[in-house]
Every structure is written in structure tokens, then in C-alpha cells.
Scaffold this motif. Structure first.
Motif, short mmCIF file in Angstrom:
data_model
loop_
_atom_site.label_atom_id
_atom_site.label_comp_id
_atom_site.label_asym_id
_atom_site.label_seq_id
_atom_site.Cartn_x
_atom_site.Cartn_y
_atom_site.Cartn_z
N LEU A 194 0.83 -1.21 0.00
CA LEU A 194 0.00 0.00 0.00
C LEU A 194 0.87 1.26 0.00
CD1 LEU A 194 -2.81 1.43 0.39
CD2 LEU A 194 -2.37 1.26 2.86
N MET A 195 1.85 1.31 0.93
CA MET A 195 2.64 2.53 1.11
C MET A 195 3.60 2.77 -0.06
SD MET A 195 1.31 3.67 3.86
CE MET A 195 2.39 5.03 4.32
N ASN A 196 4.12 1.69 -0.65
CA ASN A 196 5.05 1.85 -1.77
C ASN A 196 4.34 1.85 -3.12
OD1 ASN A 196 7.72 2.06 -0.60
ND2 ASN A 196 7.41 -0.03 0.15
N GLY A 197 3.00 1.70 -3.06
CA GLY A 197 2.22 1.69 -4.30
C GLY A 197 1.29 2.88 -4.39
N LYS A 229 -0.03 8.67 -4.87
CA LYS A 229 -0.96 9.73 -4.50
C LYS A 229 -0.21 10.93 -3.91
CE LYS A 229 -5.07 11.50 -3.53
NZ LYS A 229 -6.01 11.94 -4.58
N LEU A 230 0.78 10.67 -3.07
CA LEU A 230 1.53 11.75 -2.44
C LEU A 230 2.32 12.55 -3.47
CD1 LEU A 230 2.86 9.84 0.71
CD2 LEU A 230 1.15 11.66 0.70
N GLY A 231 3.01 11.85 -4.34
CA GLY A 231 3.73 12.50 -5.42
C GLY A 231 4.96 13.29 -5.01
N ILE A 232 5.44 13.11 -3.78
CA ILE A 232 6.60 13.89 -3.32
C ILE A 232 7.75 13.03 -2.81
CG2 ILE A 232 5.21 15.91 -2.71
CD1 ILE A 232 5.43 14.99 0.23
N ILE A 233 7.56 11.71 -2.79
CA ILE A 233 8.59 10.82 -2.24
C ILE A 233 9.69 10.63 -3.29
CG2 ILE A 233 9.06 8.60 -1.15
CD1 ILE A 233 7.05 10.44 0.34
N PRO A 234 10.97 10.89 -2.95
CA PRO A 234 12.05 10.70 -3.92
C PRO A 234 12.05 9.29 -4.49
CG PRO A 234 12.85 11.86 -1.97
CD PRO A 234 11.46 11.42 -1.65
N SER A 235 12.43 9.16 -5.74
CA SER A 235 12.34 7.88 -6.45
C SER A 235 13.20 6.80 -5.83
CB SER A 235 12.74 8.07 -7.92
OG SER A 235 14.06 8.57 -8.02
N ASP A 236 14.29 7.17 -5.15
CA ASP A 236 15.18 6.18 -4.57
C ASP A 236 14.85 5.85 -3.11
OD1 ASP A 236 15.89 8.70 -3.72
OD2 ASP A 236 18.04 8.28 -3.64
N VAL A 237 13.75 6.40 -2.59
CA VAL A 237 13.35 6.14 -1.21
C VAL A 237 12.23 5.10 -1.19
CG1 VAL A 237 12.29 7.11 0.86
CG2 VAL A 237 14.03 8.41 -0.38
N ILE A 238 12.47 4.00 -0.50
CA ILE A 238 11.47 2.93 -0.33
C ILE A 238 10.96 2.99 1.09
CG2 ILE A 238 11.07 0.44 -0.35
CD1 ILE A 238 13.33 0.21 -2.39
N TRP A 239 9.65 3.06 1.25
CA TRP A 239 9.03 3.14 2.57
C TRP A 239 9.49 1.97 3.44
CZ3 TRP A 239 5.47 -0.07 5.14
CH2 TRP A 239 4.86 0.47 6.28
N GLY A 240 10.13 2.26 4.56
CA GLY A 240 10.55 1.25 5.51
C GLY A 240 11.90 0.60 5.23
N ALA A 241 12.56 0.96 4.15
CA ALA A 241 13.80 0.26 3.77
C ALA A 241 14.93 0.48 4.78
CB ALA A 241 14.25 0.72 2.38
N GLN A 242 14.91 1.60 5.51
CA GLN A 242 16.00 1.90 6.43
C GLN A 242 15.65 1.58 7.89
OE1 GLN A 242 16.78 6.08 5.54
NE2 GLN A 242 18.27 5.53 3.98
N SER A 243 14.51 0.95 8.12
CA SER A 243 14.05 0.75 9.49
C SER A 243 14.98 -0.17 10.30
CB SER A 243 12.63 0.18 9.50
OG SER A 243 12.58 -1.09 8.87
N GLY A 244 15.58 -1.17 9.64
CA GLY A 244 16.51 -2.04 10.34
C GLY A 244 17.72 -1.29 10.87
#
Length: 396
Positions: free
Chosen positions: A257-260, A265-280
Motif C-alpha cells: 500500500l505505502m510503496n504503491g 498519491k503523495l507524489g513527493i517521495i524521492p524515487s530512490d526512497v522505499i518506505w521502511g527500507a532503512q528501518s533495520g
């Protein structure tokens, strides 16, 4: 750092309702994802309206925090935070930017609500925010903060796991002895200031609980089944803790949902940023701070008579059980503690069920809620009850 806000839908207008900031736990859990779509936001994970929403009573602000969580991201390793003081500093920077963009909220009553490790962040951020208001560097009508099932004194939680599991028939005397021994080793490390070692021993204690209970859920003792990831051998303590407490917040459906659709819809997230990818990495960087208590911070905030300090605890939570929460409350140096202890605990009847949903005890600016039929994520199981209860009992 990424934030997301909903205006209150109240008929009298959003400026006549409070603003609530929601801080997720982890550390590394996304407020804009998990807290928003799985707990208290107006839409569920299927983007369907919830039957009840906090927006009828308040505007809602979610911040993906610490940096590296959710849509928040870093481009340099040294930008990650390593303790709650750094987290609080970053949150203050975001709050200043938020109020600069939406200055109409500077006069609206502002409250911080939190869950799990988010409570530790909330206490520290509350102190920093209060000081900033006093010195005039930020204009904010800060009224109080609520710590839900919060990791305020980790060792008190660990020490009460065994007695709680034994009292609920989830372990026998042998299991109780094994868990207590591991918990005492954790306490000894904390007392010696060996916080990295204490984190390792905390992880060991949870593994012993899983063994003796055959997979009790750390977030709700009525649920069962260890994570499949925890069956992987040779995990480090940090990897094991992350899999148990954070990675599940990034389940496939929510990540999709968040990465799709949400990202588009937001249209402002940089293309190289994946939601949650840095959480670890967020979780790993905080490892040395995990077992440090912030009771003193809560104590100092209780001295501010104009700030309401709220604790709420789910009856079925294990990871931050009510027994442990009550233990650290009793170690407060706050002069009002004896009066709080002598106060009458009141039953709270739900508006919907007409049954008892909680108990509350309070004195002056301190409130403690025992929430029935709720696990660690009180916002999931009793979301519609909590805000209504707190409105009725003077917290908001």
C-alpha cells in the motif's frame, strides 16, 4: 523527515479542536503507515473509512520518526539517531517547520500520544518542546503527553514478565524460575551501566519466554505463534529483536500500500526512497539506548503543573506489561505520588458497549488508565474508546 496531517472533521472547525501527534514505537515503526492505516487514522489498510475516527475530536499529525523510518530517510550514516535526546531534537525541528507552514495550529491545544518505544520518545520530546516554548523559540499551545504501553523503564518490564506469565498460567514454576533468572541477569547489566550487554540479555529473556510458553505473543497473551523469521539460526540479538518487534510492522500488505497507491498519491517521495527500507538500521543504531530508563524525564515533566502526564496500559500486553509500568510509577520522586496512591480508582463504562472498558486513577496532572481487553496496540483494540474516555476524564 516526513509528516502527514489530517484536519479534524468536527462541525465546529479544526481550530476549536486539539491537535494530536502520534508517535509509533519500534524504534523504526512508521506512524504514517502502521499508526495511520492500522490503528487510528480515518481509513483502514483497505482504504475503507473506519466506523469511528479520532478526527471527530481532534486533528491528527503523524511523523515518521526517528529519521530513517517509513518515508523519512537519510543519505548519510551519521544522520541516524543513537538516543532519545537526538530523536527529541529532530522532532523539535520538524515541529518548528510544521508550525511555520501551518501557523494556525500554534494556538490549538497540542497533545502527544504514543505507543511502546514511542512513549520513551514522547517523554523526551515533551521536555525539549516545553523548554523551547519557555525560551520563546517555538510558539505552541502544548498541553500534555500520553504514554501508551511505553518502554519508560525497560528493566521493570523484563523483571515482571515471569510473574505475569505465571499468574496467567502460561508458565509453570520451572518456566518462572528460568525467566526470572534471565531477567535478573538483565537487571545486573543495567545496574552496571552495561547497556549493550543488557540488550543482548533482554533478547535472551524473550527467547526463553518463547521456549517455555511455546510461542506466546509478546503483544497480546491471548494470541499465539512465533514469527517464522525467528526460527532462523545464528541471528544476532539485534536481528532477533528487530524481527520480533519491528519487521512485522512492515508486512507485505502495508508495504504494498505505502510503496504503491499511497506513494503515487503523495507524489513527493524521492524515487530512490522505499518506505521502511532503512528501518533495520534505525533499530540497530538505537541499540545502546534500548535499556536506558527515562523515569527522571517523566518526573521532571510532572513538576510542570500546566502539563498533563498520562499513562495507559493494555491489560493483555506482555512486552510492556501493566505490572512493570506500575513498578516504575512507584519509583517517581514526584511529591504527588502518595496522594495518587491514595486516590480512588474509577470504573469507565464504554459509550458503545455500555460495559466496563477501563479504570482510571488520577491526582492533579497525572492520570493512569488500565485498559481492559487490550494488548500492546491499544489503538487497534480500543481505539474508539480511548479518546472518548480521555475527553470525559479531563485529559484533553
Amino acid at each position: 523527515m516526513f509528516w502527514w496531517m489530517y484536519f479534524s472533521t468536527a462541525a465546529e472547525g479544526f481550530t476549536n479542536k486539539p491537535l494530536i501527534l502520534w508517535l509509533q514505537g519500534g524504534p523504526g515503526g512508521s506512524s504514517t503507515g502502521f499508526g495511520n492505516f492500522k490503528e487510528i487514522g480515518p481509513l483502514d489498510i483497505n482504504l475503507k473509512p473506519r466506523n469511528t475516527t479520532w478526527l471527530s475530536s481532534a486533528s491528527l499529525l503523524f511523523i515518521d520518526n526517528p529519521v530513517g523510518t517509513g518515508y523519512s530517510y537519510v543519505t548519510s550514516d551519521d544522520a541516524y539517531t543513537t538516543n532519545v535526546d537526538e530523536i527529541a531534537s529532530d522532532l523539535l525541528a520538524v515541529m518548528k517547520a510544521f508550525l511555520a507552514q501551518l501557523p494556525q495550529f500554534s494556538k490549538v491545544p497540542f497533545y502527544i500520544f504514543s505507543e511502546s518505544y514511542g512513549g520513551k520518545m514522547a517523554a523526551s520530546f515533551s521536555e525539549v518542546l516545553y523548554k523551547a516554548i519557555q525560551d520563546g523559540s517555538v510558539k505552541c499551545n502544548f498541553k500534555g503527553f500520553a504514554m501508551g504501553d511505553s518502554w519508560i523503564s525497560p528493566v521493570d518490564s523484563v523483571l515482571t514478565w515471569g510473574p505475569y506469565l505465571y499468574a496467567t498460567s502460561l508458565v509453570d514454576r520451572g518456566g518462572l524460575a528460568a525467566i526470572n533468572a534471565a531477567a535478573m541477569a538483565t537487571k545486573q547489566a543495567v545496574d552496571a551501566g552495561q547497556f549493550d550487554k543488557a540488550t543482548q540479555l533482554w533478547s535472551d529473556t524473550e527467547n526463553i519466554i518463547e521456549k517455555y510458553t511455546h510461542g506466546v505473543n509478546m503483544y497480546n497473551i491471548l494470541k499465539w505463534g512465533p514469527s517464522a523469521k525467528l526460527q532462523i539460526k545464528h541471528q544476532s540479538a539485534i536481528e532477533s529483536l528487530y524481527d520480533r518487534h519491528v519487521s512485522k510492522l512492515y508486512d507485505d500488505k502495508l508495504s504494498e500500500l505505502m510503496n504503491g497507491v499511497i506513494r503515487k498519491k503523495l507524489g513527493i517521495i524521492p524515487s530512490d526512497v522505499i518506505w521502511g527500507a532503512q528501518s533495520g538500521k534505525v533499530f540497530e543504531k538505537q541499540a545502546g539506548d534500548f535499556m536506558k530508563p527515562v523515569i527522571d524525564t517523566v518526573d521532571r515533566m510532572l513538576e510542570k503543573d500546566d502539563i498533563k502526564v498520562v499513562v495507559y496500559s493494555g491489560q493483555l500486553d506482555l512486552i510492556v506489561d501493566t505490572l512493570g509500568t506500575e513498578e516504575w510509577v512507584q519509583r517517581l520522586h514526584w511529591p504527588g505520588l502518595s496522594h495518587y496512591n491514595a486516590a480512588t480508582r474509577h470504573e469507565i463504562v464504554g459509550n458503545v458497549t455500555n460495559k466496563n472498558v477501563a479504570f482510571v486513577k488520577s491526582y492533579k496532572n497525572f492520570y493512569f488508565y488500565w485498559v481492559l481487553d487490550a494488548g500492546h496496540m491499544v489503538g487497534v483494540s480500543q481505539s474508539c474508546q480511548i479518546i472518548g474516555v480521555m475527553l470525559r476524564y479531563g485529559c484533553l
